[in-house]
Write a protein that holds these residues in place. Structure first.
Motif, PDB file in Angstrom:
ATOM      1  N   PRO A 149       0.467   5.743  40.930  1.00  0.00           N
ATOM      2  CA  PRO A 149       1.165   6.732  41.752  1.00  0.00           C
ATOM      3  C   PRO A 149       2.527   6.204  42.175  1.00  0.00           C
ATOM      4  O   PRO A 149       2.753   4.994  42.250  1.00  0.00           O
ATOM      5  CB  PRO A 149       0.234   6.898  42.957  1.00  0.00           C
ATOM      6  CG  PRO A 149      -0.524   5.611  43.034  1.00  0.00           C
ATOM      7  CD  PRO A 149      -0.699   5.165  41.614  1.00  0.00           C
ATOM      8  N   ARG A 182       3.846   6.397  45.065  1.00  0.00           N
ATOM      9  CA  ARG A 182       3.735   5.785  46.385  1.00  0.00           C
ATOM     10  C   ARG A 182       2.281   5.412  46.653  1.00  0.00           C
ATOM     11  O   ARG A 182       1.365   5.999  46.092  1.00  0.00           O
ATOM     12  CB  ARG A 182       4.205   6.743  47.479  1.00  0.00           C
ATOM     13  CG  ARG A 182       5.694   7.001  47.526  1.00  0.00           C
ATOM     14  CD  ARG A 182       6.026   7.892  48.718  1.00  0.00           C
ATOM     15  NE  ARG A 182       5.487   7.325  49.963  1.00  0.00           N
ATOM     16  CZ  ARG A 182       5.441   7.984  51.120  1.00  0.00           C
ATOM     17  NH1 ARG A 182       5.877   9.244  51.175  1.00  0.00           N
ATOM     18  NH2 ARG A 182       4.952   7.413  52.210  1.00  0.00           N
ATOM     19  N   GLY A 183       2.107   4.435  47.528  1.00  0.00           N
ATOM     20  CA  GLY A 183       0.768   4.128  48.012  1.00  0.00           C
ATOM     21  C   GLY A 183       0.157   2.854  47.479  1.00  0.00           C
ATOM     22  O   GLY A 183      -0.858   2.391  48.002  1.00  0.00           O
ATOM     23  N   GLU A 241      -1.609   9.077  51.910  1.00  0.00           N
ATOM     24  CA  GLU A 241      -0.540   8.831  50.937  1.00  0.00           C
ATOM     25  C   GLU A 241      -0.878   9.401  49.569  1.00  0.00           C
ATOM     26  O   GLU A 241      -0.025   9.993  48.911  1.00  0.00           O
ATOM     27  CB  GLU A 241      -0.261   7.328  50.824  1.00  0.00           C
ATOM     28  CG  GLU A 241       0.321   6.719  52.078  1.00  0.00           C
ATOM     29  CD  GLU A 241       0.878   5.320  51.837  1.00  0.00           C
ATOM     30  OE1 GLU A 241       1.730   5.177  50.934  1.00  0.00           O
ATOM     31  OE2 GLU A 241       0.469   4.387  52.540  1.00  0.00           O
ATOM     32  N   ASN A 242      -2.133   9.209  49.129  1.00  0.00           N
ATOM     33  CA  ASN A 242      -2.548   9.701  47.812  1.00  0.00           C
ATOM     34  C   ASN A 242      -3.415  10.951  47.901  1.00  0.00           C
ATOM     35  O   ASN A 242      -3.561  11.683  46.914  1.00  0.00           O
ATOM     36  CB  ASN A 242      -3.317   8.615  47.055  1.00  0.00           C
ATOM     37  CG  ASN A 242      -2.545   7.318  46.929  1.00  0.00           C
ATOM     38  OD1 ASN A 242      -3.028   6.274  47.338  1.00  0.00           O
ATOM     39  ND2 ASN A 242      -1.340   7.372  46.394  1.00  0.00           N
ATOM     40  N   GLU A 291       3.227  13.278  41.814  1.00  0.00           N
ATOM     41  CA  GLU A 291       3.426  11.905  41.362  1.00  0.00           C
ATOM     42  C   GLU A 291       2.778  10.883  42.301  1.00  0.00           C
ATOM     43  O   GLU A 291       2.679   9.694  41.957  1.00  0.00           O
ATOM     44  CB  GLU A 291       4.921  11.585  41.219  1.00  0.00           C
ATOM     45  CG  GLU A 291       5.721  11.694  42.510  1.00  0.00           C
ATOM     46  CD  GLU A 291       6.358  13.061  42.708  1.00  0.00           C
ATOM     47  OE1 GLU A 291       7.384  13.124  43.408  1.00  0.00           O
ATOM     48  OE2 GLU A 291       5.833  14.046  42.137  1.00  0.00           O
ATOM     49  N   ASN A 292       2.333  11.331  43.464  1.00  0.00           N
ATOM     50  CA  ASN A 292       1.687  10.425  44.409  1.00  0.00           C
ATOM     51  C   ASN A 292       0.163  10.466  44.336  1.00  0.00           C
ATOM     52  O   ASN A 292      -0.505   9.711  45.054  1.00  0.00           O
ATOM     53  CB  ASN A 292       2.133  10.734  45.846  1.00  0.00           C
ATOM     54  CG  ASN A 292       3.595  10.396  46.077  1.00  0.00           C
ATOM     55  OD1 ASN A 292       4.164   9.547  45.385  1.00  0.00           O
ATOM     56  ND2 ASN A 292       4.219  11.074  47.027  1.00  0.00           N
ATOM     57  N   LYS A 340      -3.321   9.465  43.022  1.00  0.00           N
ATOM     58  CA  LYS A 340      -3.811   8.278  42.318  1.00  0.00           C
ATOM     59  C   LYS A 340      -4.920   8.664  41.352  1.00  0.00           C
ATOM     60  O   LYS A 340      -5.857   9.376  41.719  1.00  0.00           O
ATOM     61  CB  LYS A 340      -4.348   7.244  43.308  1.00  0.00           C
ATOM     62  CG  LYS A 340      -4.848   5.976  42.618  1.00  0.00           C
ATOM     63  CD  LYS A 340      -5.564   5.057  43.583  1.00  0.00           C
ATOM     64  CE  LYS A 340      -6.146   3.857  42.839  1.00  0.00           C
ATOM     65  NZ  LYS A 340      -7.173   4.261  41.841  1.00  0.00           N
TER      66      LYS A 340
END
Length: 515
Positions: A51, A53-54, A376-377, A393-394, A396
Motif C-alpha cells: 500500500p 501508506r501504512g 490507514e488501510n 492505493e492505501n 493492503k
C-alpha cells in the motif's frame, strides 16, 4: 522485475547503566549477553504491491507482537502478479527467504520435489493450536507423506471461478439474466461490439474456464490432461479423447477469429489480472472472463466502484450458477490450494511455523497480516471491514496464502455485490455444498513421483501443441488435433493415465471399505 523491500535496522535491547554504579550493581556477563541479544529477522514474499501508506505503522505494530512472542521481526517483499512463476522461482533460488507462497498457479510441486521447502510434519507437535484449527485438513496437503505448506482455508460455499461483468450494461443491452453459457456468450459478443478496441479475453488461463463452462455437467477434472465422467468419478479418460474437447477447441477458435480473444494471447502472461483491472478502471473493458471470486471481491470491486460509483457489477459463477450439482464442501489439497511454505534454507523453521500458527489462530495477528492497519488501510464499522474514505492505493493486500474463512472479518461491500457475497458464501452456497457432500477427490493426491520423464515430455507438448489449440490458434483443427495426439502418445500420456487410474482404483477400494 524489482522486488520491493523495507529493511529494518537491527533491533536490540539496549543496556542502560546508571551513574555511580557500584561493583555489586554490575550485571553478570550472562545478563549482559541476554540484554544485547539481537532480534532475529524472518523474511517473506507475498504477491501484489504494498500500500502507498501504512507500512511503517504495519511493521511497528507487527514488531510489537513478534518481538514479544518470538524475539523476531518479519519483513515482506512484494512480487507483482503477472510473472509470478519466474519471480517466485528466482526468490527460491536466492535462498533469502524464510516464507514462500505458491500453489497450482506456480511451480510449487516441482520445487517441493527438489526439497526447496521444509517438511513440516515433524514440527506439527510444536503448533497444536494450528493442527486443531485445520481439523485434519493438513493431512490432505501432504505429498508422499510430507507437508510442505500451510494452506489458505476455505469455508463451505460457492464463489470459486467465474466471470465478473457490468450488470448495468447487461440491463442496458436488454440481455437475459446471466444464468447459462448462451447468455454469457451473447454478453461477450455485445461487449466486443461496444468496446471494439479491446479484446474481451487476454489471459491464457481462460481455456480452463471455457472447458468448465462447456462440460461442467459432464466431467470432473481429475488431474492435468485427465477427466472422469460425472457419473463415474473413478474412470479416467484423456480429455483430448472426448468429443467435447474438439467442441471446446472449435469454440475457442470462433472467439479468436471474432477478436473476442486477444490475437497476441500466446505471448501473454498466465495471469493478466493487473492488466485487466487497469483496463476496467479506464472504462475500456466491461468484464473479467476468468478469476477467483475472492480475488475479485478483495481487489476489483472497491477499486471499480471508487472509479465509477454508478456502475453495477454481476458475477457468473461457473459452478454455483451453471452446475450447482458439482459444488462440494471445500477441497484442500496440494493440487488445488494456495499455501505458505517455509524455505529449507531457513535457520528458524520452528519459529516460522509458530508465527504461522499465530497468524491462523490469533485475530490480532490475522487482521494485521490480512487487512493492515486500522485507520490507514481499512476501517472497522459495526464489526465489519470498510474502505469508505480509504484511497484505493492505501488498501493492503493480504499475505498471499494466509486467507482463512474461519478468521475473516465480514467486509462491507456495495449493495449489489453484498447480495452476491451473501448468496454464495453465507446463505445458499454453504447449504448447497453441504447437500452435495464431499468432493469425490477430497482425499486423493496424484503421486507423480514415478512419472518424471513423462511429465517433462508432456509439459513440452502442452506448450507447443496443446496450448495454441486451447487458445483458438489453429487453421486446421482436425490436422492439429491429430498431430497433438500423436505427440502426446510419444510423450507418454498412456503411461501417465495408467498410473493415475491405478491410484484411483486404490482410492476407490479404500472408500468402499469405509462404513
Amino acid at each position: 522485475m524489482r522486488l520491493f523491500r523495507i529493511t529494518p535496522a537491527l533491533l536490540t535491547i539496549p543496556l542502560v547503566l546508571g551513574g555511580c554504579m557500584g561493583q555489586d550493581n554490575i550485571p553478570d556477563r550472562a545478563e549482559v549477553a541476554e540484554a544485547v541479544k539481537p532480534v532475529i529477522q524472518l523474511n517473506a514474499i507475498t504477491m501484489g504491491n504494498p500500500p502507498a501508506r501504512g507500512m511503517d505503522s504495519f511493521y511497528k505494530q507487527l514488531d510489537e507482537l513478534t518481538i514479544r512472542d518470538f524475539g523476531a521481526t518479519v519483513r515482506f517483499d512484494f512480487i507483482p502478479w503477472d510473472e509470478e512463476k519466474s519471480n517466485i522461482g528466482m526468490a527460491i533460488a536466492s535462498k533469502k527467504y524464510d516464507f514462500y507462497v505458491g500453489g497450482p498457479w506456480s511451480d510449487f510441486k516441482s520445487f517441493a520435489a527438489k526439497n526447496a521447502f521444509v517438511d513440516l510434519t515433524p514440527l506439527l507437535g510444536e503448533v497444536p493450536a494450528l493442527v486443531k484449527h485445520y481439523k485434519g485438513m493438513l493431512e490432505q496437503m501432504k505429498i508422499d507423506g510430507r507437508l510442505y505448506g500451510i494452506p489458505q482455508l476455505n469455508v463451505p460455499g460457492a464463489g470459486r471461478e467465474g466471470m465478473l461483468y457490468r450488470e448495468d450494461l447487461r440491463k442496458k443491452w436488454q440481455l437475459p439474466e446471466m444464468k447459462d453459457f448462451s447468455v454469457m456468450e451473447q454478453y461477450l459478443y455485445k461487449a466486443k461490439e461496444e468496446f471494439p478496441d479491446t479484446p474481451m479475453i487476454i489471459d491464457k488461463r481462460y481455456s480452463d474456464n471455457l472447458w468448465l463452462a462447456l462440460t461442467g455437467d459432464k466431467y470432473y477434472s481429475v488431474a492435468e490432461f485427465a477427466v472422469a465422467p460425472i457419473n463415474d468419478p473413478y474412470k479416467v479418460i484423456s480429455m483430448f479423447d472426448t468429443p467435447e474437447y474438439k467442441g471446446m477447441v472449435a469454440k475457442a477458435k470462433e472467439w479468436y477469429d471474432a477478436g473476442i480473444v486477444d490475437h497476441d494471447i500466446l505471448g501473454a502472461q498466465e495471469n493478466e489480472t493487473t492488466k485487466t483491472l487497469a483496463l476496467m478502471k479506464e472504462n475500456k473493458k466491461p468484464l473479467e472472463f476468468n478469476n477467483h471470486f475472492g480475488a475479485v471481491s478483495n481487489s476489483y470491486i472497491s477499486a471499480l466502484k471508487a472509479a465509477y460509483p454508478e456502475q453495477e457489477y454481476g458475477w457468473m459463477d461457473y459452478k454455483f450458477d451453471m452446475f450447482p450439482s458439482t459444488l462440494f464442501l471445500p477441497n484442500t489439497s496440494a493440487n488445488t490450494t494456495t499455501q505458505i511454505s517455509i524455505g529449507s534454507n531457513s535457520r528458524y523453521p520452528e519459529i516460522a511455523l509458530q508465527f504461522l500458527e499465530k497468524a491462523h489462530t490469533n485475530q490480532t495477528y490475522y487482521n494485521l497480516l490480512v487487512y493492515g492497519v486500522e485507520g490507514e488501510n481499512y476501517k472497522l464499522q459495526g464489526g465489519m471491514i470498510s474502505y469508505d474514505g480509504i484511497k484505493e492505493e492505501n488498501k493492503k493486500q493480504a499475505w498471499t496464502g494466509l486467507m482463512d474463512g474461519y478468521m475473516n472479518v465480514p467486509v462491507r461491500y456495495p449493495e449489489e455485490w453484498q447480495a452476491i457475497v451473501d448468496k454464495l458464501t453465507v446463505k445458499e452456497g454453504p447449504k448447497l455444498a453441504e447437500k452435495n457432500g464431499v468432493d469425490p477427490y477430497q482425499n486423493f493426491l496424484f503421486d507423480t513421483s514415478s512419472l518424471f520423464d513423462e511429465l517433462s515430455s508432456l509439459e513440452t507438448v502442452q506448450e507447443q501443441y496443446v496450448q495454441p489449440l486451447n487458445l483458438g490458434i489453429s487453421k486446421d483443427i482436425e490436422g492439429d488435433l491429430a498431430a497433438m495426439k500423436q505427440k502426446l502418445k510419444e510423450a507418454g500420456i498412456d503411461r501417465y493415465l495408467k498410473v493415475l487410474q491405478e491410484q484411483l482404483d486404490e482410492m476407490e477400494k479404500k472408500e468402499r471399505k469405509q462404513p
